[in-house]
Structures are given as structure tokens and as C-alpha cells.
Design an enzyme around this catalytic site. Structure first.
Site, PDB file in Angstrom:
ATOM      1  N   PHE A  11      16.742  23.149  41.232  1.00  0.00           N
ATOM      2  CA  PHE A  11      16.625  22.626  39.866  1.00  0.00           C
ATOM      3  C   PHE A  11      17.031  21.160  39.866  1.00  0.00           C
ATOM      4  O   PHE A  11      17.835  20.702  39.078  1.00  0.00           O
ATOM      5  CB  PHE A  11      17.471  23.468  38.902  1.00  0.00           C
ATOM      6  CG  PHE A  11      17.012  23.387  37.462  1.00  0.00           C
ATOM      7  CD1 PHE A  11      15.697  23.692  37.111  1.00  0.00           C
ATOM      8  CD2 PHE A  11      17.893  23.015  36.462  1.00  0.00           C
ATOM      9  CE1 PHE A  11      15.275  23.620  35.789  1.00  0.00           C
ATOM     10  CE2 PHE A  11      17.494  22.950  35.130  1.00  0.00           C
ATOM     11  CZ  PHE A  11      16.182  23.249  34.793  1.00  0.00           C
ATOM     12  N   LYS A 128       7.371  19.561  51.722  1.00  0.00           N
ATOM     13  CA  LYS A 128       6.529  19.265  52.900  1.00  0.00           C
ATOM     14  C   LYS A 128       6.953  20.052  54.133  1.00  0.00           C
ATOM     15  O   LYS A 128       6.124  20.370  54.978  1.00  0.00           O
ATOM     16  CB  LYS A 128       6.617  17.770  53.240  1.00  0.00           C
ATOM     17  CG  LYS A 128       6.067  16.858  52.193  1.00  0.00           C
ATOM     18  CD  LYS A 128       6.410  15.421  52.454  1.00  0.00           C
ATOM     19  CE  LYS A 128       7.841  15.074  52.128  1.00  0.00           C
ATOM     20  NZ  LYS A 128       8.199  14.997  50.735  1.00  0.00           N
ATOM     21  N   GLU A 152      -0.194  21.531  46.676  1.00  0.00           N
ATOM     22  CA  GLU A 152      -0.819  20.217  46.413  1.00  0.00           C
ATOM     23  C   GLU A 152       0.217  19.089  46.420  1.00  0.00           C
ATOM     24  O   GLU A 152      -0.038  18.000  46.926  1.00  0.00           O
ATOM     25  CB  GLU A 152      -1.530  20.255  45.048  1.00  0.00           C
ATOM     26  CG  GLU A 152      -2.240  18.972  44.673  1.00  0.00           C
ATOM     27  CD  GLU A 152      -3.384  18.638  45.620  1.00  0.00           C
ATOM     28  OE1 GLU A 152      -4.334  19.426  45.707  1.00  0.00           O
ATOM     29  OE2 GLU A 152      -3.327  17.590  46.287  1.00  0.00           O
ATOM     30  N   GLU A 212      13.464  10.079  48.526  1.00  0.00           N
ATOM     31  CA  GLU A 212      14.094  11.358  48.842  1.00  0.00           C
ATOM     32  C   GLU A 212      15.599  11.203  48.624  1.00  0.00           C
ATOM     33  O   GLU A 212      16.122  10.087  48.569  1.00  0.00           O
ATOM     34  CB  GLU A 212      13.851  11.700  50.322  1.00  0.00           C
ATOM     35  CG  GLU A 212      12.394  11.811  50.705  1.00  0.00           C
ATOM     36  CD  GLU A 212      11.707  13.023  50.091  1.00  0.00           C
ATOM     37  OE1 GLU A 212      12.210  14.140  50.261  1.00  0.00           O
ATOM     38  OE2 GLU A 212      10.687  12.843  49.419  1.00  0.00           O
ATOM     39  N   LYS A 227       3.348  14.361  56.023  1.00  0.00           N
ATOM     40  CA  LYS A 227       2.130  14.356  55.198  1.00  0.00           C
ATOM     41  C   LYS A 227       0.888  14.212  56.076  1.00  0.00           C
ATOM     42  O   LYS A 227      -0.149  14.834  55.808  1.00  0.00           O
ATOM     43  CB  LYS A 227       2.210  13.232  54.162  1.00  0.00           C
ATOM     44  CG  LYS A 227       3.248  13.509  53.084  1.00  0.00           C
ATOM     45  CD  LYS A 227       3.525  12.293  52.217  1.00  0.00           C
ATOM     46  CE  LYS A 227       4.540  12.614  51.133  1.00  0.00           C
ATOM     47  NZ  LYS A 227       5.098  11.423  50.483  1.00  0.00           N
ATOM     48  N   GLY A 325       7.460  10.686  42.111  1.00  0.00           N
ATOM     49  CA  GLY A 325       7.923  10.709  40.720  1.00  0.00           C
ATOM     50  C   GLY A 325       8.122  12.141  40.263  1.00  0.00           C
ATOM     51  O   GLY A 325       7.410  13.043  40.692  1.00  0.00           O
TER      52      GLY A 325
HETATM   53  N1  HSE Z   1       9.817  10.213  48.628  1.00  0.00           N
HETATM   54  C1  HSE Z   1       8.413  10.380  48.590  1.00  0.00           C
HETATM   55  C2  HSE Z   1       7.735   9.078  48.356  1.00  0.00           C
HETATM   56  C3  HSE Z   1       7.997  11.287  47.475  1.00  0.00           C
HETATM   57  O1  HSE Z   1       8.409   8.084  48.140  1.00  0.00           O
HETATM   58  O2  HSE Z   1       6.521   9.017  48.388  1.00  0.00           O
HETATM   59  C4  HSE Z   1       7.612  12.641  47.836  1.00  0.00           C
HETATM   60  O3  HSE Z   1       7.091  12.822  49.075  1.00  0.00           O
END
Ligand code: HSE
Length: 362
Positions: A11, A128, A152, A212, A227, A325
């Protein structure tokens, strides 16, 4: 109208933003999407766990300062997150996993996802770690149990990159992907270009909710590495491990270098890419590149991200939008729930997955 009961695991910013969306726009969303949402359980490392199978009243939880929230004194509450018990035993339809990303072994999120799928519950996650490190096994488990596993938000938050590739590129061969996939590092590079020092730029990115909890993953490229793995595995059919993806972040770039490059018409960007070769092998890497102004990714600024798909019939197709965000990532969860509804909403064949319930609203 049907309804899905959600168990929110974690949360922090993202699931809290999802709760805010439900609390503020629930009726409009229900009307538009054709289903209602209700939260029946929440677990959180700091706040503990809260269960109410009649539906948790979110308003008082959202009114509390995030750092001060504790479920211990509430009916159905405990100081102990009780993750495994909540995920396996509370009768939720969808487990929404948004705990912190662990790039090494994906835990504890990987276990959260596995417990939920084993229990015949749909899962959506923005995390991720489990997707990059065990996506193939988790998808197989979900298929065996007849439930949905949607993620997603693991790439580019709410910007529909994975779903675009999955649903819109039928008949196209995708030969490679290249993108700016970390909002924090892209924001920081832009601020360095404007003369702001690295530590101040990192603090801003944290304040804005892009970074993060530990921004090392953003700065050193590990976030993009995960990613790229997800994209390569999902879109190019690869099965990459972390050690297969060369990774270099932006910490070696000095503000002087960034400003100097800008004065010569070059923009430093942290670029993640994956390419499929003719023999079917895929290689992937994360590396900072000084892009000329006319490069399609050079104009992607701030927390905005972009992924360019290289295809046989369309050439390059680029999807661009927010990459980070709280609300943007919460939207990814909403889109995942919608995908689960579209695929499983009236699917009675799922063995243990609860069927969409009737809900009555006055
Ligand atoms: N911390 C990541 C970014 C957000 O700045 O893109 C989620 O992966």
C-alpha cells in the site's frame, strides 16, 4: 453489473493511487468499464494487514498520512502483513501486487504472484521483478489454473506498450525494440542539462514519485535492464536472464559532460535495446548514448518514456507516454483489470477462479 473484489498487496504509492482512483471515480469507472471494484484486503510491510470481505472503506485510510497508517487497531486489522494467508485465503478475485521491485531474485513479489496463481486468483502487477525473472513460468502457471496474469505497468507504467505489441501488431514481425524506459534517469539527464546537480535532481525525482525507493536501480540502469528483458521476452520471444543483458547506467556521466554535449547538439539518453538476429538469437543491452537531435528518441524529455518497435511491414512504430508516476502506474493496473475482465469476465471454465459477482448499487 458485476464486481471484482481486490486484494492489494503493498500500500505504497501505486496501490494507494489505485485506491484513490476507485474512491474518487468509482462510479464513473464502473459505468464506463462495465464492472465495479471493491477492496477486500490490503497488506503492507509497514501498515500490516486489513481484511473486510464486505468491502474496506477506503476514505479513512486515504485520509491518513502514508507513513502514519497502521491497520493494527482496526477491525479485521493486524500489525502483521500476513501476506501468504491473505493471498491464499481471503476470497478475492484479483490480487494486485505492487510491492517493491527486487532485481536479484524478484522476492517477495515472486512468491506473492505464485501464491495467488496457485490459489486460482487472477493477478495484476506493476512489479518488474517477477515478470522479468520468472515471467514464462508464471504465465504457464496462470494458464494451467485458467486465470489471468497481467503486467502492463512493468514497462512504461500506464503507457500501453506491451498490450499494443500484443494486440495491435498481429501479422507484423518485430525485429527489435529500442527505448527510453526510465523516467527518473531521463528526468535527471534533463535537469543536469539545465545545470542542476545530480543529488538535487535525484531528490526531485523522488519527490515527484518517479524514482524507486532506492534510486540506485534507476541511476545504474538495473530498472531498464529488467524492462528490456520483459520486452525482449514478451515481444521478441526471447528467454533472457539478467546476466545476458549488458547494463551501464548514467552515474558515470558528469553534469559538465551532459551540458557540453548539449552545446554540441547531442543529448545523453539512457537507451535500452533488444535485437533479434536472423538465426533467432536476441541480444539486449542498456547503455547511455549521446543522440543527435534528429534521433527520434532525442526529443523524449523528463519523465516521458518511449519505445520504438522495429517491424518488417511498418518500419519503426514508436509508442510514447509517461513511464512513471503513482497515478500513471495505477492506471496500468486498471487496464490490467480491464484485460482480465475482457478475457475471463464471463468465463465459467476457470476451475477455482471466482465468477464475477453481481453487485447492487442504489
Ligand atoms: N522508477 C521508474 C522510472 C518507474 O523512473 O521510470 C517505474 O519503473
Amino acid at each position: 453489473m458485476g464486481r471484482y473484489d481486490l486484494a492489494l498487496i503493498g500500500f505504497g504509492g501505486v496501490n494507494r493511487a489505485l485506491a484513490e482512483l476507485m474512491s474518487q471515480n468509482g462510479d464513473r469507472l464502473a459505468e464506463e468499464l462495465g464492472f465495479a471494484l471493491r477492496v477486500v484486503a490490503i497488506t503492507d510491510l509497514r501498515a500490516g494487514s486489513l481484511v473486510d470481505t464486505d468491502g474496506i472503506d477506503l476514505a479513512p485510510l486515504l485520509a491518513a498520512e502514508p507513513g502514519e497508517l497502521s491497520f493494527a487497531g482496526l477491525a479485521g486489522g493486524s500489525a502483521d502483513p500476513r501476506n501468504e494467508w491473505v493471498i491464499r485465503e481471503v476470497p478475492a478475485d484479483i490480487v494486485v501486487e505492487a510491492t517493491f521491485t527486487n532485481p536479484t531474485d524478484g522476492e517477495p513479489a515472486l512468491s506473492h504472484v505464485r501464491w495467488a496463481l496457485e490459489s486460482g486468483k487472477h493477478v495484476c502487477t506493476t512489479n518488474k521483478g517477477p515478470v522479468a525473472l520468472a515471467g514464462r513460468a508464471l504465465k504457464r502457471l496462470a494458464a494451467e489454473r485458467g486465470v489471468g496474469f497481467e503486467f502492463e505497468g512493468s514497462v512504461l507504467s500506464g503507457t500501453p506498450v506491451l498490450r499494443t505489441a500484443e494486440r495491435m501488431f498481429g501479422g507484423l514481425e518485430i525485429t527489435g525494440v529500442q527505448g527510453i524506459m526510465n523516467g527518473t534517469s531521463n528526468y535527471i539527464l534533463g535537469r543536469l542539462e539545465e545545470g542542476i546537480e545530480l543529488s538535487a535532481a535525484i531528490a526531485e525525482a523522488q519527490e515527484l514519485g518517479y524514482a524507486e525507493a532506492d534510486p540506485t536501480a534507476d541511476i545504474e540502469g538495473h530498472d531498464v535492464q529488467l524492462k528490456v528483458m520483459i520486452l525482449a521476452n514478451e515481444v521478441l520471444g526471447a528467454d533472457l536472464r539478467r546476466e545476458d543483458v549488458f547494463c551501464e547506467g548514467i552515474s558515470s556521466l558528469t553534469p559538465h559532460e551532459v551540458r557540453d554535449a548539449a552545446s554540441k547538439g547531442l543529448r545523453w539518453k539512457l537507451v535500452g535495446s533488444a535485437t533479434r538476429h536472423e538465426d533467432g538469437s536476441v541480444d539486449a543491452r542498456v547503455t547511455p548514448l549521446a543522440l543527435p537531435a534528429q534521433h527520434p528518441l532525442a526529443g523524449i524529455c523528463g519523465p516521458v518514456n518511449a519505445v520504438a518497435f522495429h517491424t518488417d511491414l511498418l518500419g519503426t512504430v514508436t509508442v510514447s507516454g509517461p513511464g512513471a508516476g503513482r497515478t500513471e502506474t495505477a492506471y496500468a493496473l486498471l487496464s490490467d483489470i480491464t484485460a482480465i475482465h475482457q478475457r475471463h469476465g464471463d468465463d465459467d471454465s476457470a476451475p477455482t477462479c471466482p465468477v464475477l459477482k453481481e453487485t447492487h448499487r442504489v
